[in-house]
Design a protein around this motif. Structure first.
Motif, PDB file in Angstrom:
ATOM      1  N   THR A 139       0.838  -1.201   0.000  1.00 36.54           N
ATOM      2  CA  THR A 139       0.000   0.000   0.000  1.00 36.54           C
ATOM      3  C   THR A 139       0.870   1.246   0.000  1.00 36.54           C
ATOM      4  N   LYS A 140       0.571   2.149  -0.948  1.00 37.37           N
ATOM      5  CA  LYS A 140       1.308   3.402  -1.067  1.00 37.37           C
ATOM      6  C   LYS A 140       0.321   4.537  -1.366  1.00 37.37           C
ATOM      7  N   PRO A 141       0.652   5.770  -0.949  1.00 30.53           N
ATOM      8  CA  PRO A 141      -0.201   6.907  -1.286  1.00 30.53           C
ATOM      9  C   PRO A 141      -0.054   7.276  -2.770  1.00 30.53           C
ATOM     10  N   VAL A 142      -1.172   7.640  -3.372  1.00 27.81           N
ATOM     11  CA  VAL A 142      -1.217   8.008  -4.795  1.00 27.81           C
ATOM     12  C   VAL A 142      -2.147   9.199  -4.942  1.00 27.81           C
ATOM     13  N   VAL A 143      -1.837  10.086  -5.877  1.00 25.66           N
ATOM     14  CA  VAL A 143      -2.716  11.214  -6.182  1.00 25.66           C
ATOM     15  C   VAL A 143      -3.219  11.076  -7.618  1.00 25.66           C
ATOM     16  N   LEU A 144      -4.526  11.143  -7.787  1.00 23.46           N
ATOM     17  CA  LEU A 144      -5.150  11.110  -9.110  1.00 23.46           C
ATOM     18  C   LEU A 144      -5.690  12.496  -9.432  1.00 23.46           C
ATOM     19  N   HIS A 145      -5.488  12.920 -10.647  1.00 21.46           N
ATOM     20  CA  HIS A 145      -6.016  14.200 -11.114  1.00 21.46           C
ATOM     21  C   HIS A 145      -7.298  13.905 -11.880  1.00 21.46           C
ATOM     22  N   VAL A 146      -8.428  14.342 -11.319  1.00 25.78           N
ATOM     23  CA  VAL A 146      -9.741  13.933 -11.802  1.00 25.78           C
ATOM     24  C   VAL A 146     -10.471  15.094 -12.462  1.00 25.78           C
ATOM     25  N   HIS A 147     -11.054  14.799 -13.623  1.00 25.03           N
ATOM     26  CA  HIS A 147     -11.822  15.799 -14.377  1.00 25.03           C
ATOM     27  C   HIS A 147     -13.250  15.315 -14.563  1.00 25.03           C
ATOM     28  N   PHE A 148     -14.216  16.162 -14.210  1.00 22.04           N
ATOM     29  CA  PHE A 148     -15.624  15.852 -14.418  1.00 22.04           C
ATOM     30  C   PHE A 148     -15.944  15.881 -15.911  1.00 22.04           C
ATOM     31  N   VAL A 149     -16.599  14.821 -16.411  1.00 25.48           N
ATOM     32  CA  VAL A 149     -16.950  14.735 -17.831  1.00 25.48           C
ATOM     33  C   VAL A 149     -18.412  15.085 -18.067  1.00 25.48           C
ATOM     34  N   GLY A 150     -19.312  14.458 -17.314  1.00 23.73           N
ATOM     35  CA  GLY A 150     -20.728  14.754 -17.518  1.00 23.73           C
ATOM     36  C   GLY A 150     -21.611  13.943 -16.593  1.00 23.73           C
ATOM     37  N   SER A 151     -22.895  14.306 -16.539  1.00 21.84           N
ATOM     38  CA  SER A 151     -23.851  13.581 -15.712  1.00 21.84           C
ATOM     39  C   SER A 151     -25.230  13.667 -16.338  1.00 21.84           C
ATOM     40  N   GLY A 152     -26.099  12.738 -15.980  1.00 20.91           N
ATOM     41  CA  GLY A 152     -27.455  12.728 -16.493  1.00 20.91           C
ATOM     42  C   GLY A 152     -27.998  11.318 -16.530  1.00 20.91           C
ATOM     43  N   VAL A 153     -29.186  11.162 -17.074  1.00 20.69           N
ATOM     44  CA  VAL A 153     -29.820   9.850 -17.161  1.00 20.69           C
ATOM     45  C   VAL A 153     -29.318   9.126 -18.409  1.00 20.69           C
ATOM     46  N   ASN A 154     -28.762   7.949 -18.198  1.00 20.24           N
ATOM     47  CA  ASN A 154     -28.300   7.122 -19.311  1.00 20.24           C
ATOM     48  C   ASN A 154     -29.520   6.671 -20.124  1.00 20.24           C
ATOM     49  N   PRO A 155     -29.586   7.019 -21.414  1.00 18.35           N
ATOM     50  CA  PRO A 155     -30.768   6.667 -22.202  1.00 18.35           C
ATOM     51  C   PRO A 155     -30.941   5.169 -22.417  1.00 18.35           C
ATOM     52  N   MET A 156     -29.889   4.392 -22.180  1.00 21.86           N
ATOM     53  CA  MET A 156     -29.982   2.950 -22.394  1.00 21.86           C
ATOM     54  C   MET A 156     -30.606   2.231 -21.200  1.00 21.86           C
ATOM     55  N   ASP A 157     -30.058   2.468 -19.995  1.00 22.73           N
ATOM     56  CA  ASP A 157     -30.574   1.738 -18.836  1.00 22.73           C
ATOM     57  C   ASP A 157     -31.358   2.627 -17.869  1.00 22.73           C
ATOM     58  N   LYS A 158     -31.496   3.910 -18.234  1.00 24.33           N
ATOM     59  CA  LYS A 158     -32.300   4.871 -17.454  1.00 24.33           C
ATOM     60  C   LYS A 158     -31.712   5.173 -16.084  1.00 24.33           C
ATOM     61  N   ALA A 159     -30.463   4.826 -15.854  1.00 24.82           N
ATOM     62  CA  ALA A 159     -29.833   5.088 -14.555  1.00 24.82           C
ATOM     63  C   ALA A 159     -29.170   6.464 -14.574  1.00 24.82           C
ATOM     64  N   TYR A 160     -29.318   7.203 -13.485  1.00 23.22           N
ATOM     65  CA  TYR A 160     -28.623   8.485 -13.379  1.00 23.22           C
ATOM     66  C   TYR A 160     -27.135   8.193 -13.196  1.00 23.22           C
ATOM     67  N   THR A 161     -26.322   8.771 -14.071  1.00 23.12           N
ATOM     68  CA  THR A 161     -24.907   8.422 -14.160  1.00 23.12           C
ATOM     69  C   THR A 161     -24.027   9.666 -14.121  1.00 23.12           C
ATOM     70  N   VAL A 162     -22.889   9.550 -13.444  1.00 19.58           N
ATOM     71  CA  VAL A 162     -21.865  10.594 -13.505  1.00 19.58           C
ATOM     72  C   VAL A 162     -20.589   9.965 -14.046  1.00 19.58           C
ATOM     73  N   GLY A 163     -19.804  10.769 -14.773  1.00 20.41           N
ATOM     74  CA  GLY A 163     -18.590  10.238 -15.361  1.00 20.41           C
ATOM     75  C   GLY A 163     -17.400  11.154 -15.154  1.00 20.41           C
TER      76      GLY A 163
END
Length: 200
Positions: A139-163
């Motif tokens: 186990t070691k510490p790690v830093v990830l640089h995260v960028h928000f892509v989008g969110s909304g209801v997936n038209p295929m499975d109707k689930a609210y999704t964030v990416g």
């Protein structure tokens, strides 16, 4: 020709409209508990191979949870599990070799995990996510640089999704995976596509 052009324009308009509906701004993200949508979550890695090329591979079948606090992003928590045996490259021989004890030893250490310890927002759509990565039993510490892509209801499975899209770099020797260093680079570049579905 006009009919074909009209069809292309119509299809493009529908695609753009759907994209606009999905790509909600960060302020509109729903808080709550999310689970990894494994079918569209990928952990890609890249290493410099003998100084000639950057060679890539991928882990899949990721599972985990995201506790998202949209009003206070720094309070959000992420925990994911990556099955080591899911590793894949363009060479079946190399893929099998990477599962062996000389590399990741998937039989002894079947999972890699990442558990966040701190989320530090950087502007409206980005954050530095610090956490503990456990790989190859270390186990070691790690830093990830995260960028928000989008969110909304997936038209295929109707689930609210964030990416999100995340990047980071680890040193594989820190985790005891030292074979062929430095000929195959110690630095491993990570690019992660993360999809999460909101739970009831």
């Amino acid at each position: 020709m006009k009919a074909e052009l009209s069809g292309v324009i119509a299809a493009l308009s529908i695609t753009l409209a759907a994209g606009s509906a999905l790509a909600a701004p960060p302020a509109d993200i729903k808080s709550g508990t999310y689970k990894v949508e494994s079918g569209h979550t990928q952990v890609n890695f890249s290493v410099l191979h003998f100084g000639f090329t950057y060679y890539s591979g991928q882990f899949s079948n990721v599972s985990g949870t995201l506790k998202l606090d949209a009003a206070h992003p720094s309070s959000s928590k992420l925990s994911v599990t990556i099955p080591v045996a899911s590793i894949a490259t363009s060479s079946s021989v190399l893929t099998d070799e990477l599962k062996n004890p000389e590399w990741f030893d998937a039989a002894k250490y079947p999972d890699a995990t990442f558990v966040s310890t701190q989320v530090s927002p950087v502007g409206a759509e980005d954050a530095a996510v610090s956490g503990n990565l456990t790989l190859h039993g270390i186990t070691k510490p790690v830093v990830l640089h995260v960028h928000f892509v989008g969110s909304g209801v997936n038209p295929m499975d109707k689930a609210y999704t964030v990416g999100f899209q995340a990047t980071g770099t680890i040193h594989r020797s820190d985790f005891g995976v030292k074979k062929y260093v430095p000929y195959v680079s110690d630095d491993v570049n990570l690019t992660i596509a993360g999809a999460f579905e909101k739970q009831p």
